[in-house]
Motif scaffolding. Structure first.
Motif, PDB file in Angstrom:
ATOM      1  N   ALA A  16     -17.418 -19.995  46.604  1.00  0.00           N
ATOM      2  CA  ALA A  16     -17.415 -18.589  46.208  1.00  0.00           C
ATOM      3  C   ALA A  16     -16.145 -18.261  45.425  1.00  0.00           C
ATOM      4  O   ALA A  16     -16.190 -17.521  44.440  1.00  0.00           O
ATOM      5  CB  ALA A  16     -17.539 -17.689  47.439  1.00  0.00           C
ATOM      6  N   ARG A  17     -15.006 -18.794  45.863  1.00  0.00           N
ATOM      7  CA  ARG A  17     -13.764 -18.595  45.119  1.00  0.00           C
ATOM      8  C   ARG A  17     -13.889 -19.189  43.723  1.00  0.00           C
ATOM      9  O   ARG A  17     -13.509 -18.573  42.729  1.00  0.00           O
ATOM     10  CB  ARG A  17     -12.596 -19.232  45.882  1.00  0.00           C
ATOM     11  N   ASN A  18     -14.460 -20.404  43.631  1.00  0.00           N
ATOM     12  CA  ASN A  18     -14.649 -21.047  42.334  1.00  0.00           C
ATOM     13  C   ASN A  18     -15.598 -20.240  41.455  1.00  0.00           C
ATOM     14  O   ASN A  18     -15.370 -20.082  40.251  1.00  0.00           O
ATOM     15  CB  ASN A  18     -15.180 -22.469  42.514  1.00  0.00           C
ATOM     16  N   PHE A  19     -16.676 -19.715  42.057  1.00  0.00           N
ATOM     17  CA  PHE A  19     -17.652 -18.921  41.318  1.00  0.00           C
ATOM     18  C   PHE A  19     -17.014 -17.630  40.804  1.00  0.00           C
ATOM     19  O   PHE A  19     -17.246 -17.223  39.660  1.00  0.00           O
ATOM     20  CB  PHE A  19     -18.873 -18.625  42.196  1.00  0.00           C
ATOM     21  N   LEU A  20     -16.204 -16.972  41.627  1.00  0.00           N
ATOM     22  CA  LEU A  20     -15.527 -15.748  41.214  1.00  0.00           C
ATOM     23  C   LEU A  20     -14.599 -16.017  40.033  1.00  0.00           C
ATOM     24  O   LEU A  20     -14.597 -15.280  39.046  1.00  0.00           O
ATOM     25  CB  LEU A  20     -14.738 -15.164  42.389  1.00  0.00           C
ATOM     26  N   SER A  21     -13.850 -17.093  40.108  1.00  0.00           N
ATOM     27  CA  SER A  21     -12.957 -17.456  39.005  1.00  0.00           C
ATOM     28  C   SER A  21     -13.741 -17.759  37.733  1.00  0.00           C
ATOM     29  O   SER A  21     -13.343 -17.368  36.638  1.00  0.00           O
ATOM     30  CB  SER A  21     -12.102 -18.666  39.389  1.00  0.00           C
ATOM     31  N   GLN A  22     -14.871 -18.450  37.881  1.00  0.00           N
ATOM     32  CA  GLN A  22     -15.690 -18.778  36.720  1.00  0.00           C
ATOM     33  C   GLN A  22     -16.316 -17.520  36.120  1.00  0.00           C
ATOM     34  O   GLN A  22     -16.374 -17.378  34.903  1.00  0.00           O
ATOM     35  CB  GLN A  22     -16.787 -19.787  37.079  1.00  0.00           C
ATOM     36  N   GLN A  23     -16.775 -16.610  36.960  1.00  0.00           N
ATOM     37  CA  GLN A  23     -17.332 -15.350  36.455  1.00  0.00           C
ATOM     38  C   GLN A  23     -16.297 -14.602  35.634  1.00  0.00           C
ATOM     39  O   GLN A  23     -16.621 -14.038  34.594  1.00  0.00           O
ATOM     40  CB  GLN A  23     -17.789 -14.453  37.612  1.00  0.00           C
ATOM     41  N   ALA A  24     -15.062 -14.597  36.093  1.00  0.00           N
ATOM     42  CA  ALA A  24     -13.998 -13.910  35.362  1.00  0.00           C
ATOM     43  C   ALA A  24     -13.802 -14.529  33.985  1.00  0.00           C
ATOM     44  O   ALA A  24     -13.577 -13.810  33.008  1.00  0.00           O
ATOM     45  CB  ALA A  24     -12.699 -13.957  36.157  1.00  0.00           C
ATOM     46  N   LYS A  25     -13.923 -15.833  33.893  1.00  0.00           N
ATOM     47  CA  LYS A  25     -13.778 -16.510  32.601  1.00  0.00           C
ATOM     48  C   LYS A  25     -14.970 -16.234  31.692  1.00  0.00           C
ATOM     49  O   LYS A  25     -14.812 -16.103  30.477  1.00  0.00           O
ATOM     50  CB  LYS A  25     -13.637 -18.020  32.801  1.00  0.00           C
ATOM     51  N   ASP A  26     -16.175 -16.148  32.277  1.00  0.00           N
ATOM     52  CA  ASP A  26     -17.394 -15.981  31.496  1.00  0.00           C
ATOM     53  C   ASP A  26     -17.595 -14.563  30.974  1.00  0.00           C
ATOM     54  O   ASP A  26     -18.236 -14.376  29.941  1.00  0.00           O
ATOM     55  CB  ASP A  26     -18.623 -16.375  32.326  1.00  0.00           C
ATOM     56  N   LYS A  27     -17.093 -13.580  31.693  1.00  0.00           N
ATOM     57  CA  LYS A  27     -17.273 -12.178  31.294  1.00  0.00           C
ATOM     58  C   LYS A  27     -16.258 -11.829  30.217  1.00  0.00           C
ATOM     59  O   LYS A  27     -15.182 -12.387  30.130  1.00  0.00           O
ATOM     60  CB  LYS A  27     -17.094 -11.239  32.497  1.00  0.00           C
ATOM     61  N   ASN A  28     -16.618 -10.856  29.409  1.00  0.00           N
ATOM     62  CA  ASN A  28     -15.727 -10.406  28.346  1.00  0.00           C
ATOM     63  C   ASN A  28     -14.821  -9.298  28.896  1.00  0.00           C
ATOM     64  O   ASN A  28     -15.102  -8.122  28.739  1.00  0.00           O
ATOM     65  CB  ASN A  28     -16.555  -9.896  27.161  1.00  0.00           C
ATOM     66  N   ASN A  29     -13.758  -9.684  29.595  1.00  0.00           N
ATOM     67  CA  ASN A  29     -12.831  -8.715  30.173  1.00  0.00           C
ATOM     68  C   ASN A  29     -11.455  -9.351  30.307  1.00  0.00           C
ATOM     69  O   ASN A  29     -11.255 -10.489  29.912  1.00  0.00           O
ATOM     70  CB  ASN A  29     -13.345  -8.218  31.537  1.00  0.00           C
ATOM     71  N   LEU A  30     -10.552  -8.608  30.877  1.00  0.00           N
ATOM     72  CA  LEU A  30      -9.172  -9.090  31.015  1.00  0.00           C
ATOM     73  C   LEU A  30      -8.873  -9.663  32.387  1.00  0.00           C
ATOM     74  O   LEU A  30      -7.725  -9.923  32.719  1.00  0.00           O
ATOM     75  CB  LEU A  30      -8.193  -7.944  30.726  1.00  0.00           C
ATOM     76  N   ILE A  31      -9.911  -9.863  33.207  1.00  0.00           N
ATOM     77  CA  ILE A  31      -9.710 -10.381  34.558  1.00  0.00           C
ATOM     78  C   ILE A  31      -9.475 -11.887  34.498  1.00  0.00           C
ATOM     79  O   ILE A  31     -10.218 -12.617  33.867  1.00  0.00           O
ATOM     80  CB  ILE A  31     -10.939 -10.114  35.448  1.00  0.00           C
ATOM     81  N   GLU A  32      -8.421 -12.300  35.149  1.00  0.00           N
ATOM     82  CA  GLU A  32      -8.148 -13.729  35.296  1.00  0.00           C
ATOM     83  C   GLU A  32      -7.536 -13.934  36.664  1.00  0.00           C
ATOM     84  O   GLU A  32      -6.626 -13.217  37.054  1.00  0.00           O
ATOM     85  CB  GLU A  32      -7.175 -14.211  34.219  1.00  0.00           C
ATOM     86  N   PHE A  33      -8.074 -14.884  37.405  1.00  0.00           N
ATOM     87  CA  PHE A  33      -7.541 -15.169  38.725  1.00  0.00           C
ATOM     88  C   PHE A  33      -6.633 -16.381  38.641  1.00  0.00           C
ATOM     89  O   PHE A  33      -7.009 -17.417  38.098  1.00  0.00           O
ATOM     90  CB  PHE A  33      -8.666 -15.421  39.729  1.00  0.00           C
ATOM     91  N   VAL A  34      -5.440 -16.232  39.159  1.00  0.00           N
ATOM     92  CA  VAL A  34      -4.485 -17.324  39.211  1.00  0.00           C
ATOM     93  C   VAL A  34      -4.647 -17.976  40.572  1.00  0.00           C
ATOM     94  O   VAL A  34      -4.716 -17.297  41.594  1.00  0.00           O
ATOM     95  CB  VAL A  34      -3.047 -16.799  39.025  1.00  0.00           C
ATOM     96  N   ASP A  35      -4.733 -19.294  40.603  1.00  0.00           N
ATOM     97  CA  ASP A  35      -4.939 -20.011  41.856  1.00  0.00           C
ATOM     98  C   ASP A  35      -3.624 -20.074  42.628  1.00  0.00           C
ATOM     99  O   ASP A  35      -2.702 -20.773  42.239  1.00  0.00           O
ATOM    100  CB  ASP A  35      -5.470 -21.416  41.577  1.00  0.00           C
ATOM    101  N   TYR A  36      -3.567 -19.304  43.707  1.00  0.00           N
ATOM    102  CA  TYR A  36      -2.400 -19.310  44.577  1.00  0.00           C
ATOM    103  C   TYR A  36      -2.690 -20.034  45.878  1.00  0.00           C
ATOM    104  O   TYR A  36      -1.966 -19.898  46.844  1.00  0.00           O
ATOM    105  CB  TYR A  36      -1.956 -17.868  44.890  1.00  0.00           C
ATOM    106  N   SER A  37      -3.799 -20.782  45.937  1.00  0.00           N
ATOM    107  CA  SER A  37      -4.126 -21.431  47.201  1.00  0.00           C
ATOM    108  C   SER A  37      -3.075 -22.451  47.603  1.00  0.00           C
ATOM    109  O   SER A  37      -2.486 -23.106  46.779  1.00  0.00           O
ATOM    110  CB  SER A  37      -5.466 -22.142  47.178  1.00  0.00           C
ATOM    111  N   VAL A  38      -2.929 -22.527  48.897  1.00  0.00           N
ATOM    112  CA  VAL A  38      -2.013 -23.503  49.465  1.00  0.00           C
ATOM    113  C   VAL A  38      -2.797 -24.801  49.605  1.00  0.00           C
ATOM    114  O   VAL A  38      -3.851 -24.829  50.227  1.00  0.00           O
ATOM    115  CB  VAL A  38      -1.486 -23.024  50.833  1.00  0.00           C
TER     116      VAL A  38
END
Length: 126
Positions: A16-38
């Motif tokens: 789900a985290r991967n899907f959310l990040s991919q959706q952000a890349k696929d949509k035409n917007n300014l959303i970008e998730f930076v991976d802060y996972s430990v």
């Protein structure tokens, strides 16, 4: 530019985290998730690393799956986000099931998976 978000999730919901990040890349917007996972969450310094990573964000998104409510790591990340006074909301990862909301996350701050609504919630983090 959208605010940075810490994404809290149970490892079984990493898809789900991967899907959310991919959706952000696929949509035409300014959303970008930076991976802060430990990378080593049970390393002795994971709480220290998480505190730092949470402090570098404006808020936390909790991905809510079947067992999220009982994850010690997720519960700690929610508590730390609240301690730091950050914004927080949850996303139910299933379109057909509603899972138990973890302690510390208000049920009024939980939404269904809808990318436009996610963007709207992030837009309130000002």
């Amino acid at each position: 530019m959208a605010p940075r978000a810490f994404i809290s999730f149970e490892m079984e919901d990493q898809w789900a985290r991967n899907f959310l990040s991919q959706q952000a890349k696929d949509k035409n917007n300014l959303i970008e998730f930076v991976d802060y996972s430990v990378k080593n969450p049970w390393d002795t310094s994971w709480k220290t690393e998480c505190k730092i990573r949470i402090s570098r964000t404006r808020g936390t998104i909790v991905l809510i799956g079947e067992t999220t409510w009982q994850s010690d790591a997720v519960l700690w990340e929610i508590a730390e986000s609240n301690r730091q006074g950050h914004f927080i909301f949850g996303i139910q990862v299933s379109s057909t099931a509603t899972y138990r909301v973890p302690a510390g996350l208000p049920s009024t701050s939980v939404i269904r998976w809808d990318f436009d609504q996610i963007v709207q919630w992030l837009g309130t983090w000002t």
